[in-house]
Design a protein around this motif. Sequence first.
Motif, short mmCIF file in Angstrom:
data_model
loop_
_atom_site.label_atom_id
_atom_site.label_comp_id
_atom_site.label_asym_id
_atom_site.label_seq_id
_atom_site.Cartn_x
_atom_site.Cartn_y
_atom_site.Cartn_z
N ALA A 116 -10.40 -3.23 1.66
CA ALA A 116 -11.18 -3.40 2.90
C ALA A 116 -10.32 -4.30 3.89
N ALA A 117 -9.58 -5.12 3.38
CA ALA A 117 -8.51 -5.93 4.23
C ALA A 117 -7.56 -5.06 4.78
N ASN A 118 -7.28 -3.91 4.47
CA ASN A 118 -6.17 -3.09 5.26
C ASN A 118 -6.64 -1.92 5.47
N GLY A 119 -7.92 -1.81 5.62
CA GLY A 119 -8.64 -0.38 6.46
C GLY A 119 -8.15 0.96 5.73
N THR A 120 -8.18 0.90 4.35
CA THR A 120 -7.73 1.94 3.52
C THR A 120 -8.47 2.42 2.30
N SER A 121 -8.57 3.41 1.77
CA SER A 121 -9.26 3.71 0.60
C SER A 121 -8.32 3.72 -0.60
N ILE A 122 -9.17 3.18 -1.44
CA ILE A 122 -8.45 2.98 -3.01
C ILE A 122 -7.55 4.20 -3.52
N SER A 123 -8.09 5.19 -3.41
CA SER A 123 -7.37 6.46 -3.69
C SER A 123 -6.39 7.10 -2.69
N GLU A 124 -6.01 6.48 -1.78
CA GLU A 124 -5.27 6.67 -0.77
C GLU A 124 -3.85 6.59 -1.00
N PRO A 125 -2.82 7.45 -0.92
CA PRO A 125 -1.33 7.20 -1.08
C PRO A 125 -0.95 6.32 -0.12
N LEU A 126 -0.15 5.40 -0.61
CA LEU A 126 0.61 4.18 0.44
C LEU A 126 1.75 4.55 1.01
N ALA A 127 1.85 4.57 2.12
CA ALA A 127 3.25 4.99 2.83
C ALA A 127 4.26 3.76 2.64
N PRO A 128 5.44 4.22 2.30
CA PRO A 128 6.46 3.23 1.69
C PRO A 128 6.88 2.22 2.74
N GLU A 129 6.35 2.45 3.91
CA GLU A 129 6.94 1.45 5.23
C GLU A 129 5.29 0.72 5.39
N ALA A 130 4.38 0.95 4.78
CA ALA A 130 3.17 0.00 5.28
C ALA A 130 3.38 -1.34 4.68
N SER A 131 2.69 -1.84 5.33
CA SER A 131 2.54 -3.65 5.25
C SER A 131 1.09 -3.98 4.89
N LEU A 132 0.97 -4.58 3.70
CA LEU A 132 -0.37 -4.65 3.13
C LEU A 132 -0.70 -6.26 3.25
N GLU A 133 -1.73 -6.69 3.68
CA GLU A 133 -2.31 -7.90 3.42
C GLU A 133 -2.88 -8.08 2.11
N THR A 134 -2.34 -9.18 1.51
CA THR A 134 -2.91 -9.64 0.20
C THR A 134 -4.04 -10.35 0.28
N VAL A 135 -4.78 -10.35 -0.89
CA VAL A 135 -6.22 -10.97 -1.02
C VAL A 135 -6.15 -12.13 -2.16
N PRO A 136 -6.96 -12.96 -2.22
CA PRO A 136 -7.12 -13.84 -3.18
C PRO A 136 -6.72 -13.42 -4.87
N VAL A 137 -6.30 -14.43 -5.46
CA VAL A 137 -6.09 -14.17 -6.86
C VAL A 137 -7.42 -14.11 -7.89
N VAL A 138 -7.31 -13.22 -8.64
CA VAL A 138 -8.66 -12.97 -9.53
C VAL A 138 -8.24 -13.61 -10.80
N ASP A 139 -6.96 -13.50 -11.25
CA ASP A 139 -6.66 -13.90 -12.70
C ASP A 139 -5.20 -14.45 -12.60
N ASN A 140 -5.20 -15.71 -12.72
CA ASN A 140 -3.73 -16.47 -12.77
C ASN A 140 -2.89 -16.19 -13.79
N SER A 141 -3.57 -15.89 -15.00
CA SER A 141 -2.86 -15.59 -16.23
C SER A 141 -2.13 -14.46 -16.16
N VAL A 142 -2.61 -13.47 -15.64
CA VAL A 142 -2.04 -12.03 -15.51
C VAL A 142 -0.94 -12.26 -14.37
N LEU A 143 -1.22 -12.68 -13.20
CA LEU A 143 -0.22 -12.93 -11.99
C LEU A 143 0.90 -13.58 -12.57
#
Length: 97
Positions: free
Chosen positions: A31-58
Amino acid sequence: MARITPQDRQSLLDIAVQTSGGVEAAFDLAAANGTSISEPLAPEASLETVPVVDNSVLARYEAQHIRPATELSSDEISMAPYGGIGFMGIEIDFMVR
């Protein structure tokens, strides 16, 4: 939020785990990057990150410098051009024993 450039063969799910600690963040990333979850990402794309959901995994991913890249390469896709069991014929290329 910060921005990240995906590496080769990274999917939105990989980025979600890498930057937020869980795949749950993939919907917010899409939603933040205007794309689909299944859409392949372009190598030159710059994605905005979102808040952390699990600090231990991160924390584990950051400490071990883990950068998941699970998208299939074109070579891997060409090994199974017709898909899986839905494309097989019983007793033709799918043997029942």
